[in-house]
Design a protein around this motif. Sequence first.
Motif, PDB file in Angstrom:
ATOM      1  N   LEU A   1       1.141  -1.233  -0.069  1.00  8.28           N
ATOM      2  CA  LEU A   1       0.047   0.025   0.057  1.00  8.28           C
ATOM      3  C   LEU A   1       0.811   1.259   0.017  1.00  8.28           C
ATOM      4  CD1 LEU A   1      -2.681  -1.170   2.418  1.00  8.28           C
ATOM      5  CD2 LEU A   1      -3.065  -0.849   0.131  1.00  8.28           C
ATOM      6  N   ALA A   2       1.948   1.247   0.685  1.00 10.27           N
ATOM      7  CA  ALA A   2       2.867   2.424   0.717  1.00 10.27           C
ATOM      8  C   ALA A   2       3.468   2.558  -0.589  1.00 10.27           C
ATOM      9  CB  ALA A   2       4.097   2.179   1.988  1.00 10.27           C
ATOM     10  N   LEU A   3       3.864   1.594  -1.355  1.00 12.54           N
ATOM     11  CA  LEU A   3       4.421   1.706  -2.428  1.00 12.54           C
ATOM     12  C   LEU A   3       3.444   2.319  -3.540  1.00 12.54           C
ATOM     13  CD1 LEU A   3       7.006   0.753  -3.983  1.00 12.54           C
ATOM     14  CD2 LEU A   3       6.005  -1.409  -4.732  1.00 12.54           C
ATOM     15  N   LEU A   4       2.429   1.853  -3.337  1.00 11.66           N
ATOM     16  CA  LEU A   4       0.923   2.388  -4.306  1.00 11.66           C
ATOM     17  C   LEU A   4       1.018   3.813  -4.202  1.00 11.66           C
ATOM     18  CD1 LEU A   4      -1.296  -0.456  -4.410  1.00 11.66           C
ATOM     19  CD2 LEU A   4       0.173   0.130  -6.124  1.00 11.66           C
ATOM     20  N   ALA A   5       0.886   4.236  -2.872  1.00 14.39           N
ATOM     21  CA  ALA A   5       0.780   5.636  -2.401  1.00 14.39           C
ATOM     22  C   ALA A   5       1.845   6.384  -3.024  1.00 14.39           C
ATOM     23  CB  ALA A   5       0.735   5.729  -1.033  1.00 14.39           C
ATOM     24  N   PHE A   6       3.257   5.894  -2.977  1.00 13.16           N
ATOM     25  CA  PHE A   6       4.394   6.587  -3.393  1.00 13.16           C
ATOM     26  C   PHE A   6       4.308   6.625  -4.882  1.00 13.16           C
ATOM     27  CE2 PHE A   6       8.651   6.584  -5.229  1.00 13.16           C
ATOM     28  CZ  PHE A   6       9.192   7.787  -4.594  1.00 13.16           C
ATOM     29  N   GLY A   7       3.717   5.537  -5.662  1.00 15.64           N
ATOM     30  CA  GLY A   7       3.735   5.779  -7.161  1.00 15.64           C
ATOM     31  C   GLY A   7       2.646   6.694  -7.552  1.00 15.64           C
TER      32      GLY A   7
ATOM     33  N   VAL B   1       1.847  16.266   3.555  1.00 15.31           N
ATOM     34  CA  VAL B   1       0.246  16.582   3.991  1.00 15.31           C
ATOM     35  C   VAL B   1      -0.524  15.548   3.132  1.00 15.31           C
ATOM     36  CG1 VAL B   1      -1.328  18.365   2.960  1.00 15.31           C
ATOM     37  CG2 VAL B   1       0.935  18.864   3.843  1.00 15.31           C
ATOM     38  N   ILE B   2      -0.225  15.039   1.756  1.00 18.41           N
ATOM     39  CA  ILE B   2      -1.215  14.052   1.074  1.00 18.41           C
ATOM     40  C   ILE B   2      -1.113  12.740   1.804  1.00 18.41           C
ATOM     41  CG2 ILE B   2      -1.609  12.976  -1.079  1.00 18.41           C
ATOM     42  CD1 ILE B   2      -0.629  15.241  -2.380  1.00 18.41           C
ATOM     43  N   GLY B   3       0.059  12.226   2.070  1.00 23.10           N
ATOM     44  CA  GLY B   3       0.121  10.878   2.985  1.00 23.10           C
ATOM     45  C   GLY B   3      -0.669  11.015   4.209  1.00 23.10           C
ATOM     46  N   ALA B   4      -0.230  12.081   5.152  1.00 23.06           N
ATOM     47  CA  ALA B   4      -0.909  12.025   6.402  1.00 23.06           C
ATOM     48  C   ALA B   4      -2.405  12.216   6.397  1.00 23.06           C
ATOM     49  CB  ALA B   4      -0.273  13.168   7.375  1.00 23.06           C
TER      50      ALA B   4
END
Length: 456
Positions: A7-13, A98-101
């Motif tokens: 999930l973290a990898l997808l968010a980074f992408g 900001v977007i991640g949090a």
Amino acid sequence: MILAFLLALLAFGALLPIIAPLLRGGRPVASRGSFDQAVYRDQLRELDRDIARGLITGEDADAARLEIQRRLLATDKLPTAPSRLSRSPLLAMVVFAVIGAGSVGSYLWLGAPEVPDVPFSGRKAVATVDSQANSLDKATEALSAKLKQNPSDRASWVQYGRNLAMLNQFDKAEDAYRHAMALGQNDPDVMADHAEVLVLQAGGTVTPAAEAALKQVLALDPSNGLARYYLSIAAMQAGEPKQAIDGFQALLAEQPSDSPLRAQLALKIAEAAHSAGIPVPELAKGTPPAQTPGPDANAVANAANMPDAEREAMIRGMVAQLAAKQDADPANLDGWLRLGQAYAVLHEPDKAADAYEKAAKLKPDDISIPLQEVRALLTDQPPTEKLPGRVVALLKRVEASDPDQPLVLWYLGMAAVQDGHADEGRRYWGKLLTKIPQGTEDARMIQSAMDALPKQ
């Protein structure tokens, strides 16, 4: 752990197209004025080459040069292109944070991270339920087709009504039960199922029609638990919570101590007590847990997949075991009642009646036992055939204890008419008519039977 990493990898992408330009910066973009200046300078050079080759006169060359130079000077007044974002790693980090949090916070606020995933065993159970629902749909469709070919099959109408009720199609279920009862399927269990459908049809409210039907069931079978339960519900809805508590307590006292129904009855008692503004009474103690072993879940599942002949052989084997156990323990009242019901299901009325006779000897004051015997003997009795003498004798026995019993009045009236005593039949049915709510289907049927009798 692996899922969180993915999930973290997808968010980074997903964020990469946003933060990449901030990390590498933007390339300068040429303005329109710079482009036009390059074109006009090239035109001046081309003009010089034409003059050198003698392709243009001096006067024309001067005029053309002046026009090109005028346009070249005019390009200085054109607006310049806006500057692109410059490289800013700090801004990229802020956007990413900001977007991640925000995404994580939104999930924690709106989502349900504490809910566990459905295990594979649970998914299998859900699939099994869906499969059973599909099977019920198909069985109901098959019954509907069968009834179109043979609309006088009263047993199929009963099963059709039960299937429709399980599918929450209460209007159709009520109609199916009416068809069954019109064909003579008027035993208390079927009538109780019909009354329950009337309640479910009204969203759980015991309507006057449902209450009248339930009282009629109770008149035929005073021990019918379904009718007693819904009549207690009716008392609650009518503002008689104490009467409802008494009804629920009586049912509770008859349930085995390990019965799952006790919890539901206890809840209803608590609701009624709260409605009456009184403390919750001490719950009635139940009967000892049933000791008769029944088939386990695997046996039931295997039986469902057996051919009809094998399934019937297995059921008969279980009934034979119960009969052997009763022979070894003849004082077991509940065992004789279960054996009578089992023989009735197997369409062996004489054996069922024998079992009920033995039960009646253990509890001679209970008129519900000979009435069950009567119903067992009449299960497969064609309506046009004369009542057996054994049935008439049982009815006379019940009449001595309860002369107002509706089932007794109906069948003794029928027996009198079959013997050619129309006046006696009219007397029985006239008395029965006073016990039945006016305007009901049963009342109309009794009146119709009386009208068909020879005139006095």
